[in-house]
Scaffold this active site. Structure first.
Site, short mmCIF file in Angstrom:
data_model
loop_
_atom_site.label_atom_id
_atom_site.label_comp_id
_atom_site.label_asym_id
_atom_site.label_seq_id
_atom_site.Cartn_x
_atom_site.Cartn_y
_atom_site.Cartn_z
N PHE A 83 3.98 7.42 3.55
CA PHE A 83 3.19 6.76 2.76
C PHE A 83 3.66 5.39 2.39
CE2 PHE A 83 0.04 5.39 -0.48
CZ PHE A 83 -1.11 5.41 0.39
N ASP A 121 5.30 15.10 -2.05
CA ASP A 121 4.15 14.51 -2.37
C ASP A 121 2.91 15.40 -1.92
OD1 ASP A 121 1.87 12.89 -2.33
OD2 ASP A 121 2.78 11.00 -2.02
N TYR A 154 -7.51 12.60 -7.58
CA TYR A 154 -8.80 12.20 -7.09
C TYR A 154 -9.12 12.47 -5.45
CZ TYR A 154 -5.57 8.31 -5.59
OH TYR A 154 -4.58 7.61 -5.01
N LYS A 155 -8.07 13.21 -4.80
CA LYS A 155 -8.49 13.32 -3.64
C LYS A 155 -9.06 14.79 -3.45
CE LYS A 155 -4.74 10.62 -1.84
NZ LYS A 155 -5.25 9.59 -1.09
N ARG A 195 -9.88 8.55 10.85
CA ARG A 195 -9.50 9.79 10.09
C ARG A 195 -10.70 10.45 9.46
NH1 ARG A 195 -5.48 9.21 5.09
NH2 ARG A 195 -7.39 7.95 4.08
C1 LIG Z 1 0.44 10.38 0.31
C2 LIG Z 1 -0.03 9.56 -0.79
N1 LIG Z 1 0.87 9.25 -1.48
C3 LIG Z 1 0.68 8.57 -2.79
C4 LIG Z 1 -0.62 7.56 -2.75
C5 LIG Z 1 -0.48 6.90 -3.89
O1 LIG Z 1 -1.38 7.49 -5.03
P1 LIG Z 1 -1.60 6.34 -6.39
O2 LIG Z 1 -2.27 5.27 -5.81
O3 LIG Z 1 -2.20 7.34 -7.43
O4 LIG Z 1 -0.34 5.83 -6.91
C6 LIG Z 1 -1.40 8.03 -1.72
C7 LIG Z 1 -2.79 7.40 -2.00
O5 LIG Z 1 -3.51 7.39 -1.24
C8 LIG Z 1 -1.26 9.02 -0.81
O6 LIG Z 1 -1.94 9.18 0.09
#
Ligand SMILES: Cc1ncc(COP(=O)(O)O)c(C=O)c1O
Length: 406
Positions: free
Chosen positions: A124, A193, A218-219, A365
């Site tokens: 990511f 993560d 939040y997911k 997706r």
């Molecule tokens: C795999 C992954 N890591 C990190 C993040 C970033 O999260 P944040 O915006 O809370 O820092 C996301 C956000 O969609 C994500 O999908």
């Protein structure tokens, strides 16, 4: 396959009644819980109570009276129960990106003689940016390799291997137990993560020997837009772990107001500043949706929903290329297809109330939230997808307009 068959699957689904724990808007098939989970019943009331009574009436007294100070640990333990962590191993704070930064620095400090951080090509973007930044600060080398080469990339130089458990594009699920034990075998730490796996995968973190992890509120945990994230640190590291953002609420005695920093003896040392109480209250109430729910059953349903979606899409929409692993055991609770006009197709679906999302360069997706998504929802969504492709409905120029969030 007939729609009746999907209805049969819903009737046989032991998790089906859990959907009543959510506010389900009419006319919507929501397949984006991997970006923003649905609103659980009771969250609006909990937030209203926090704002009107706790903040409005009790004011500053609420930090003591309503347990605001303890909320990061209390809610952390509730998440811990979902991800298979022991009490005290999870705390809620900050965003996933900030927590990744804190834990990555912490990992390099726990392995001061090692020079390499291993990650995956295509991780990511936020994770990759943080990894590169920490490596530059600490003078480390980033070894970014394809998923298939991860175990081979582990050697005695590696301080930490940090990966997104589920690939945000394809839904590919890493072999967390296998990679964690391979890392341990060479003395490297693991930092996972869990953004796309917390709340949908039976994680069992402690039993699997994971060292460190971060994840999103939040997911699939449904904590609401911008909900605070979480930090997991295995108990065996609690005495030695240290993080770079030494704020007052990570101090052993915040209200002693001392000049020198002494970290809290427990995981509060991962906190930086004041907890975001309104969103923490939302996340806390949202977690009620998981009470009594087996994560093994959730993961199994996620796989079955994905299997159904893939079967139907491959049968009905041959122009789509499957981007996700075919086998449910190798996926998180999301599926993806490639199509050169993926953005337009997603917009055409959203206009019909079928909400998925698009990721560059060509990924359509769909997030499958086992607590809320029914098999008939998957059937109907794939039917709309077929129609959008067969009729060319996506060609409407309105669907080519790029929004800030895709
Ligand atoms: C795999 C992954 N890591 C990190 C993040 C970033 O999260 P944040 O915006 O809370 O820092 C996301 C956000 O969609 C994500 O999908």
């Amino acid at each position: 396959m007939q729609r009746d068959r999907a209805q049969d699957l819903d009737e046989a689904d032991a998790l089906a009644p859990i959907r009543d724990r959510f506010v389900v808007p009419p006319g919507v098939i929501y397949l984006d819980g991997n970006s923003l989970g649905m609103l659980p019943v009771g969250v609006a009331e909990a937030v209203a109570d926090l704002v009107t009574r706790q903040w409005g009436v009790d004011l500053i007294r609420s930090w003591n009276k309503h347990g605001w100070m303890d909320a990061p640990q209390r809610v952390g333990d509730r998440i811990g129960a979902i991800i298979g962590a022991a009490p005290g191993e999870v705390i809620v704070a900050d965003s996933t990106s900030v927590n990744l930064y804190k834990l990555l620095v912490a990992a390099t400090r726990l392995r001061p003689d090692r020079t390499v951080v291993v990650t995956e090509v295509g991780n990511f973007p936020s994770d990759r940016y943080v990894i590169d930044s920490v490596a530059a600060q600490a003078g480390l080398t980033v070894r970014a390799v394809p998923a298939s080469d991860l175990v081979a990339a582990l050697d005695n130089d590696v301080a930490v291997v940090t990966l997104s458990h589920v690939d945000y594009r394809t839904g590919h699920l890493h072999d967390l137990p296998g990679i964690t034990s391979a890392a341990r075998a060479v003395g490297a730490l693991t930092l996972w993560d869990l953004a796309h796996s917390a709340g949908v995968v039976d994680l069992n973190l402690s039993a699997r020997g994971v060292d460190l992890a971060v994840g999103c509120g939040y997911k699939f945990l449904n904590g609401g837009p911008g909900a605070p994230a979480f930090v997991y640190v295995a108990t065996r590291h609690h005495d030695s772990v240290s993080q770079p953002i030494t704020g007052w609420l990570g101090h052993a005695q915040p209200f002693a107001m001392r000049d020198d920093f002494e970290p809290a003896s427990d995981l509060r040392r991962m906190i930086v500043g004041t907890p975001t109480m309104v969103s923490l209250a939302a996340l806390d109430a949202a977690l009620d949706a998981f009470v009594g729910v087996s994560m093994a059953a959730v993961q199994a349903k996620g796989a079955a929903l994905g299997d159904l979606a893939i079967d139907l899409a491959q049968q009905w929409s041959p122009d789509l290329v499957l981007a996700s692993p075919r086998h449910g055991s190798e996926r998180g609770s999301q599926i993806a297809f490639r199509h050169p006009k993926g953005y337009e197709i997603v917009q055409a679906l959203v206009a019909r109330g079928v909400i998925g999302d698009f990721r560059e360069p060509d990924i359509i997706r769909f997030g499958l939230s086992p607590l809320t998504t029914r098999f008939v929802d998957v059937y109907d969504a794939m039917d709309h997808l077929r129609d959008v492709l067969q009729t060319g409905a996506w060609r409407d120029s309105a669907f080519a307009v790029r929004n800030a969030v895709t």
